[in-house]
Design an enzyme around this catalytic site. Sequence first.
Site, PDB file in Angstrom:
ATOM      1  N   ARG A  60       0.830  -1.197   0.000  1.00 31.70           N
ATOM      2  CA  ARG A  60       0.000   0.000   0.000  1.00 31.70           C
ATOM      3  C   ARG A  60       0.872   1.258   0.000  1.00 31.70           C
ATOM      4  O   ARG A  60       0.563   2.254  -0.649  1.00 31.70           O
ATOM      5  CB  ARG A  60      -0.914  -0.027   1.225  1.00 31.70           C
ATOM      6  CG  ARG A  60      -1.873   1.110   1.275  1.00 31.70           C
ATOM      7  CD  ARG A  60      -3.144   0.752   1.999  1.00 31.70           C
ATOM      8  NE  ARG A  60      -4.105   1.812   1.806  1.00 31.70           N
ATOM      9  CZ  ARG A  60      -4.305   2.779   2.696  1.00 31.70           C
ATOM     10  NH1 ARG A  60      -3.634   2.793   3.819  1.00 31.70           N
ATOM     11  NH2 ARG A  60      -5.183   3.717   2.434  1.00 31.70           N
ATOM     12  N   HIS A  64       0.693   4.261  -2.734  1.00 29.47           N
ATOM     13  CA  HIS A  64       0.477   5.667  -2.410  1.00 29.47           C
ATOM     14  C   HIS A  64       1.637   6.526  -2.874  1.00 29.47           C
ATOM     15  O   HIS A  64       1.452   7.644  -3.325  1.00 29.47           O
ATOM     16  CB  HIS A  64       0.244   5.842  -0.912  1.00 29.47           C
ATOM     17  CG  HIS A  64      -1.162   5.568  -0.527  1.00 29.47           C
ATOM     18  ND1 HIS A  64      -2.056   6.538  -0.186  1.00 29.47           N
ATOM     19  CD2 HIS A  64      -1.852   4.401  -0.493  1.00 29.47           C
ATOM     20  CE1 HIS A  64      -3.234   5.992   0.058  1.00 29.47           C
ATOM     21  NE2 HIS A  64      -3.136   4.693  -0.112  1.00 29.47           N
ATOM     22  N   ASP A  72       8.794   8.216  -6.172  1.00 30.10           N
ATOM     23  CA  ASP A  72      10.065   8.818  -5.759  1.00 30.10           C
ATOM     24  C   ASP A  72      10.316   8.632  -4.272  1.00 30.10           C
ATOM     25  O   ASP A  72      11.182   9.266  -3.687  1.00 30.10           O
ATOM     26  CB  ASP A  72      10.070  10.321  -6.105  1.00 30.10           C
ATOM     27  CG  ASP A  72       8.883  11.042  -5.497  1.00 30.10           C
ATOM     28  OD1 ASP A  72       8.079  10.376  -4.802  1.00 30.10           O
ATOM     29  OD2 ASP A  72       8.748  12.259  -5.714  1.00 30.10           O
ATOM     30  N   ASN A  92      -3.480   9.871   3.653  1.00 30.37           N
ATOM     31  CA  ASN A  92      -2.508   8.843   4.045  1.00 30.37           C
ATOM     32  C   ASN A  92      -3.165   7.660   4.752  1.00 30.37           C
ATOM     33  O   ASN A  92      -2.566   6.599   4.845  1.00 30.37           O
ATOM     34  CB  ASN A  92      -1.365   9.439   4.884  1.00 30.37           C
ATOM     35  CG  ASN A  92      -1.754   9.730   6.331  1.00 30.37           C
ATOM     36  OD1 ASN A  92      -2.844   9.405   6.783  1.00 30.37           O
ATOM     37  ND2 ASN A  92      -0.843  10.342   7.052  1.00 30.37           N
ATOM     38  N   HIS A 149      -6.098  -5.791  -2.761  1.00 29.71           N
ATOM     39  CA  HIS A 149      -6.944  -5.900  -1.574  1.00 29.71           C
ATOM     40  C   HIS A 149      -7.202  -7.356  -1.185  1.00 29.71           C
ATOM     41  O   HIS A 149      -8.021  -7.628  -0.333  1.00 29.71           O
ATOM     42  CB  HIS A 149      -8.255  -5.127  -1.777  1.00 29.71           C
ATOM     43  CG  HIS A 149      -8.061  -3.638  -1.765  1.00 29.71           C
ATOM     44  ND1 HIS A 149      -9.063  -2.733  -1.971  1.00 29.71           N
ATOM     45  CD2 HIS A 149      -6.934  -2.893  -1.555  1.00 29.71           C
ATOM     46  CE1 HIS A 149      -8.578  -1.499  -1.885  1.00 29.71           C
ATOM     47  NE2 HIS A 149      -7.285  -1.570  -1.656  1.00 29.71           N
ATOM     48  N   SER A 204      -8.867 -15.558   3.540  1.00 27.14           N
ATOM     49  CA  SER A 204      -7.504 -15.685   3.020  1.00 27.14           C
ATOM     50  C   SER A 204      -6.789 -14.339   3.050  1.00 27.14           C
ATOM     51  O   SER A 204      -6.077 -13.973   2.124  1.00 27.14           O
ATOM     52  CB  SER A 204      -7.492 -16.320   1.623  1.00 27.14           C
ATOM     53  OG  SER A 204      -7.709 -15.374   0.619  1.00 27.14           O
TER      54      SER A 204
HETATM   55  C1  HEM Z   1      -8.225   2.032  -6.748  1.00 29.50           C
HETATM   56  C2  HEM Z   1      -8.293   2.785  -5.693  1.00 29.50           C
HETATM   57  C3  HEM Z   1      -8.039   2.302  -4.293  1.00 29.50           C
HETATM   58  C4  HEM Z   1      -8.755   2.680  -3.211  1.00 29.50           C
HETATM   59  C5  HEM Z   1      -9.938   3.645  -3.182  1.00 29.50           C
HETATM   60  C6  HEM Z   1      -8.184   1.996  -2.068  1.00 29.50           C
HETATM   61  C7  HEM Z   1      -8.656   2.143  -0.773  1.00 29.50           C
HETATM   62  C8  HEM Z   1      -8.131   1.498   0.324  1.00 29.50           C
HETATM   63  C9  HEM Z   1      -8.608   1.654   1.677  1.00 29.50           C
HETATM   64  C10 HEM Z   1      -9.740   2.597   2.105  1.00 29.50           C
HETATM   65  C11 HEM Z   1      -7.883   0.839   2.486  1.00 29.50           C
HETATM   66  C12 HEM Z   1      -8.020   0.637   3.991  1.00 29.50           C
HETATM   67  C13 HEM Z   1      -7.123   1.581   4.742  1.00 29.50           C
HETATM   68  C14 HEM Z   1      -7.348   1.508   6.228  1.00 29.50           C
HETATM   69  O1  HEM Z   1      -8.416   1.115   6.674  1.00 29.50           O
HETATM   70  O2  HEM Z   1      -6.420   1.875   6.987  1.00 29.50           O
HETATM   71  C15 HEM Z   1      -6.931   0.156   1.624  1.00 29.50           C
HETATM   72  C16 HEM Z   1      -6.012  -0.765   2.067  1.00 29.50           C
HETATM   73  C17 HEM Z   1      -5.047  -1.346   1.242  1.00 29.50           C
HETATM   74  N1  HEM Z   1      -4.817  -1.064  -0.082  1.00 29.50           N
HETATM   75 FE1  HEM Z   1      -6.016   0.007  -1.287  1.00 29.50          FE
HETATM   76  N2  HEM Z   1      -7.138   1.243  -2.480  1.00 29.50           N
HETATM   77  C18 HEM Z   1      -6.999   1.389  -3.822  1.00 29.50           C
HETATM   78  C19 HEM Z   1      -6.046   0.805  -4.622  1.00 29.50           C
HETATM   79  C20 HEM Z   1      -4.987   0.027  -4.164  1.00 29.50           C
HETATM   80  C21 HEM Z   1      -3.860  -0.412  -4.966  1.00 29.50           C
HETATM   81  C22 HEM Z   1      -3.655  -0.063  -6.445  1.00 29.50           C
HETATM   82  C23 HEM Z   1      -3.053  -1.117  -4.157  1.00 29.50           C
HETATM   83  C24 HEM Z   1      -1.725  -1.777  -4.439  1.00 29.50           C
HETATM   84  C25 HEM Z   1      -1.287  -2.104  -5.633  1.00 29.50           C
HETATM   85  C26 HEM Z   1      -3.685  -1.149  -2.855  1.00 29.50           C
HETATM   86  C27 HEM Z   1      -3.203  -1.827  -1.768  1.00 29.50           C
HETATM   87  C28 HEM Z   1      -3.779  -1.848  -0.522  1.00 29.50           C
HETATM   88  C29 HEM Z   1      -3.330  -2.704   0.564  1.00 29.50           C
HETATM   89  C30 HEM Z   1      -2.225  -3.766   0.478  1.00 29.50           C
HETATM   90  C31 HEM Z   1      -4.121  -2.376   1.683  1.00 29.50           C
HETATM   91  C32 HEM Z   1      -4.044  -2.997   3.088  1.00 29.50           C
HETATM   92  C33 HEM Z   1      -3.114  -2.220   3.959  1.00 29.50           C
HETATM   93  C34 HEM Z   1      -2.877  -2.915   5.330  1.00 29.50           C
HETATM   94  O3  HEM Z   1      -3.524  -3.902   5.664  1.00 29.50           O
HETATM   95  O4  HEM Z   1      -2.023  -2.414   6.065  1.00 29.50           O
HETATM   96  N3  HEM Z   1      -4.845  -0.440  -2.901  1.00 29.50           N
HETATM   97  N4  HEM Z   1      -7.100   0.576   0.324  1.00 29.50           N
HETATM   98  C1  LIG Z   2      -1.349  10.517   8.615  1.00 23.94           C
HETATM   99  O1  LIG Z   2      -1.988  11.748   8.780  1.00 23.94           O
HETATM  100  C2  LIG Z   2      -2.426  11.991  10.083  1.00 23.94           C
HETATM  101  C3  LIG Z   2      -3.264  13.265  10.075  1.00 23.94           C
HETATM  102  O2  LIG Z   2      -2.688  14.254   9.251  1.00 23.94           O
HETATM  103  C4  LIG Z   2      -1.219  12.053  11.028  1.00 23.94           C
HETATM  104  O3  LIG Z   2      -1.636  12.308  12.351  1.00 23.94           O
HETATM  105  C5  LIG Z   2      -0.507  10.739  10.958  1.00 23.94           C
HETATM  106  O4  LIG Z   2       0.650  10.774  11.755  1.00 23.94           O
HETATM  107  C6  LIG Z   2      -0.149  10.400   9.523  1.00 23.94           C
HETATM  108  N1  LIG Z   2       0.379   9.058   9.485  1.00 23.94           N
HETATM  109  C7  LIG Z   2       1.619   8.791   9.122  1.00 23.94           C
HETATM  110  C8  LIG Z   2       2.009   7.368   9.151  1.00 23.94           C
HETATM  111  O5  LIG Z   2       2.397   9.645   8.768  1.00 23.94           O
END
Ligand code: HEM
Ligand SMILES: *[C@@H]1O[C@H](CO)[C@@H](O)[C@H](O)[C@H]1NC(C)=O
Length: 281
Positions: A60, A64, A72, A92, A149, A204
């Site tokens: 993720r 981002h 970069d 973030n 996801h 899974s």
């Molecule tokens: C297409 C638009 C996308 C949206 C709107 C989106 C949105 C999100 C959201 C809302 C979360 C949960 C964050 C949280 O609850 O803290 C998430 C988690 C995640 N996203 Fe996406 N995502 C997108 C695309 C992607 C892409 C392209 C990748 C990687 C190639 C990705 C990889 C991940 C991963 C691995 C997580 C889990 C992070 C964790 O468990 O620590 N996502 N995403």
């Molecule tokens: C993400 O943004 C929040 C609010 O701006 C900040 O408090 C937090 O430390 C940030 N998280 C990271 C990992 O930098």
Amino acid sequence: MKTAFIFACVVALAVVGGCQGGDLRRSFYSTSCPSAEAIVKNITQKLVASNPGLPADLLRLHFHDCFVRGCDASVLIRSTANSKAEKDAPPNLSLEGFEVIDEIKTELEKKCAGTVSCADTLALAARDAVSFQRKGLTVHDLVVLSGAHTIGDGHCNLFSNRLYNFTGKGDQDPSLDSTYAAFLKTKCRSLSDTTTKVDMDPGSANNFDASYFVNLKHKKGLFQSDAALLTDRTSNKIVGELQKSADFFKEFAQSMKRMGAIGVLTGYSGEIRKKCGVINS
Ligand code: HEM
Ligand SMILES: *[C@@H]1O[C@H](CO)[C@@H](O)[C@H](O)[C@H]1NC(C)=O
Ligand SMILES: *[C@@H]1O[C@H](CO)[C@@H](O)[C@H](O)[C@H]1NC(C)=O
Ligand SMILES: *[C@@H]1O[C@H](CO)[C@@H](O)[C@H](O)[C@H]1NC(C)=O
């Protein structure tokens, strides 16, 4: 700076039989820092063994990084008193995994000072952690990349409106499977829960496989952004084509390669930061 796109290339090599892209290639550091890839791999695998959520964090983080301003590694830079960093920007959404990159980078600096870029460190770590190996991306790429996801978790407040107040009338999102919604309600008890996390791919969650697409087709995508992939006819069709892991892996490798090449700096542009969280002084 040179970003690795290295990624995918490992798999892509087997699949398409080649990997070109200007200064972006696998084994870029083979002469300047021959042990670079091994160092990243060693540390990443060690940390993943004790933290199964790490691959998701790194993947993720890489996503981002690439989408905000190109790959970069600017996502790693810490805010200073007079400049607000990308990592603290509103979207973030609780990015994690920063310490891992710092640890790997420290080791790389010991072995080969000033050689391996932060973007590459991040890209390589993301690759090693999942062990598969709009910006020029097509709808097809975005559907495929959403398959990321298949690992990780999401915070309740990022989807609980789908459970409790979808249109502001105390209703549920009709595009969400009702059994799955009932299950989610047992985890996320109210709209105000901002701390509980739920597996994005139940059953899974730590496996990198095609089950995200299988669940999605059964209306069990966690976020609205997941569900939206079914409403568009073109993307719906692509979801149908990604039901098997072998097909997903092949496509994912290629789309990650394109994502990893967004806006990378090569040759003399950019700089090799000594610490990934701080711009060189
Ligand atoms: C297409 C638009 C996308 C949206 C709107 C989106 C949105 C999100 C959201 C809302 C979360 C949960 C964050 C949280 O609850 O803290 C998430 C988690 C995640 N996203 Fe996406 N995502 C997108 C695309 C992607 C892409 C392209 C990748 C990687 C190639 C990705 C990889 C991940 C991963 C691995 C997580 C889990 C992070 C964790 O468990 O620590 N996502 N995403
Ligand atoms: C993400 O943004 C929040 C609010 O701006 C900040 O408090 C937090 O430390 C940030 N998280 C990271 C990992 O930098
Ligand atoms: C990686 O770990 C292996 C086994 O622990 C070790 O033999 C090797 O020297 C390590 N390589 C690097 C570059 O740290
Ligand atoms: C549901 O949404 C409506 C409209 O935004 C709002 O007025 C109401 O307070 C919400 N209900 C809850 C329980 O938050």
